[in-house]
Design a protein around this motif. Structure first.
Motif, PDB file in Angstrom:
ATOM      1  N   ALA A   1      32.933  46.680  39.344  1.00  0.00           N
ATOM      2  CA  ALA A   1      32.717  45.344  38.782  1.00  0.00           C
ATOM      3  C   ALA A   1      34.046  44.646  38.515  1.00  0.00           C
ATOM      4  O   ALA A   1      34.197  43.439  38.769  1.00  0.00           O
ATOM      5  CB  ALA A   1      31.900  45.455  37.496  1.00  0.00           C
ATOM      6  N   GLU A   2      35.028  45.410  38.024  1.00  0.00           N
ATOM      7  CA  GLU A   2      36.343  44.831  37.740  1.00  0.00           C
ATOM      8  C   GLU A   2      37.045  44.408  39.027  1.00  0.00           C
ATOM      9  O   GLU A   2      37.670  43.341  39.088  1.00  0.00           O
ATOM     10  CB  GLU A   2      37.196  45.849  36.984  1.00  0.00           C
ATOM     11  CG  GLU A   2      38.560  45.316  36.569  1.00  0.00           C
ATOM     12  CD  GLU A   2      39.362  46.322  35.773  1.00  0.00           C
ATOM     13  OE1 GLU A   2      40.588  46.163  35.690  1.00  0.00           O
ATOM     14  OE2 GLU A   2      38.756  47.272  35.238  1.00  0.00           O
ATOM     15  N   LEU A   3      36.928  45.229  40.080  1.00  0.00           N
ATOM     16  CA  LEU A   3      37.558  44.900  41.358  1.00  0.00           C
ATOM     17  C   LEU A   3      36.949  43.631  41.951  1.00  0.00           C
ATOM     18  O   LEU A   3      37.656  42.765  42.471  1.00  0.00           O
ATOM     19  CB  LEU A   3      37.406  46.071  42.335  1.00  0.00           C
ATOM     20  CG  LEU A   3      38.206  47.343  42.019  1.00  0.00           C
ATOM     21  CD1 LEU A   3      37.799  48.472  42.963  1.00  0.00           C
ATOM     22  CD2 LEU A   3      39.703  47.085  42.123  1.00  0.00           C
ATOM     23  N   ARG A   4      35.633  43.522  41.877  1.00  0.00           N
ATOM     24  CA  ARG A   4      34.955  42.353  42.451  1.00  0.00           C
ATOM     25  C   ARG A   4      35.308  41.068  41.705  1.00  0.00           C
ATOM     26  O   ARG A   4      35.386  39.991  42.306  1.00  0.00           O
ATOM     27  CB  ARG A   4      33.446  42.583  42.438  1.00  0.00           C
ATOM     28  CG  ARG A   4      32.984  43.553  43.521  1.00  0.00           C
ATOM     29  CD  ARG A   4      31.503  43.831  43.448  1.00  0.00           C
ATOM     30  NE  ARG A   4      31.064  44.621  44.599  1.00  0.00           N
ATOM     31  CZ  ARG A   4      29.878  45.211  44.692  1.00  0.00           C
ATOM     32  NH1 ARG A   4      29.009  45.106  43.690  1.00  0.00           N
ATOM     33  NH2 ARG A   4      29.560  45.904  45.771  1.00  0.00           N
ATOM     34  N   SER A   5      35.530  41.197  40.402  1.00  0.00           N
ATOM     35  CA  SER A   5      35.845  39.998  39.618  1.00  0.00           C
ATOM     36  C   SER A   5      37.312  39.599  39.723  1.00  0.00           C
ATOM     37  O   SER A   5      37.654  38.428  39.538  1.00  0.00           O
ATOM     38  CB  SER A   5      35.476  40.224  38.147  1.00  0.00           C
ATOM     39  OG  SER A   5      36.265  41.262  37.589  1.00  0.00           O
TER      40      SER A   5
END
Length: 235
Positions: free
Chosen positions: A185-189
């Motif tokens: 989720a952090e990578l995608r954001s």
């Protein structure tokens, strides 16, 4: 481990010494030269001076051990000579990282046979009388949990120390982390255009300069999803 008087023990038993006094089973005392040792694996080689025609231990294969198999620990805990304790193989391939010893990158035989100070460097023996491990440590605050270095691993250390003078260890020079749902989720954001189909693998978080990983072209932020066709899902 041979008729010429080569002895395997723990490095912490002989570290800092060039010679030790070796007492044989019949009470005979001989001088042993510390040939080499590796502190990280806790394996040491001692060579009895003038040793010849000695009775060597029969070595087994730790790779043949099974969980639940009976084993025997031999040593001199508390200076109580020739003490034998018995137990079973509680676990195989217990990783040093599970014991808070991640830097060692070792795997151990876990047993419930009593191993105490004085057992260090002593043999762990199967019911065929074969040495399958070297007793090395116990859990400090838990009962019935002790560890031994698998004999297959110990003998590999011996071969390397005698061939190279030290134990060679593979080194990639990079740090990796599992792509968990939170990390994903952090990578995608944070990364525009992050591939939506990428849902698992490990991400390289750091690459050391001039390391094998760096020379191979790997960089921080790269994601490894498979190696030789095998999926990589965790670090």
């Amino acid at each position: 481990i041979d008729a010429d008087g080569t002895i395997l023990t723990n490095a912490h038993v002989v570290e800092g010494s060039s010679e030790v006094l070796v007492t044989l089973h019949d009470g005979q005392q001989l001088v042993g030269r510390v040939e080499n040792y590796d502190s990280l694996s806790d394996v040491a080689i001692v060579k009895i001076k003038g040793g010849k025609s000695l009775q060597a231990a029969k070595l087994g294969k730790s790779s043949d051990l099974r969980v639940g198999e009976w084993i025997i620990a031999y040593g001199s805990p508390g200076e109580l000579k020739d003490t034998v304790t018995v137990g079973i193989v509680s676990a195989l391939l217990r990783q040093s990282s599970e014991l808070g010893l991640g830097a060692r990158r070792m795997s151990y035989i876990q047993t419930d046979a009593a191993i105490n100070q004085g057992n260090s460097g002593g043999p762990l023996i199967n019911l065929d009388g074969e040495v399958v491990g070297i007793s090395t440590m116990k859990a400090a605050y838990l009962d019935g949990i002790s560890f031994a270095i698998p004999i297959d691993l110990a003998m590999d250390m011996v071969r390397q120390m005698r061939k190279y003078g030290y134990v060679r260890r593979p080194h990639l020079g990079m740090k990796i982390a599992t792509i968990s749902p939170m990390v994903l989720a952090e990578l995608r954001s944070s990364i525009p255009g992050f591939p939506p189909e990428l849902k698992s693998g490990v991400i390289i978080t750091d690459v050391s300069p001039n390391s094998p990983a760096s020379k191979a072209g790997l960089q921080g932020g790269d994601v490894i999803q498979e190696i030789n066709g095998s999926a990589i899902v965790e670090a």
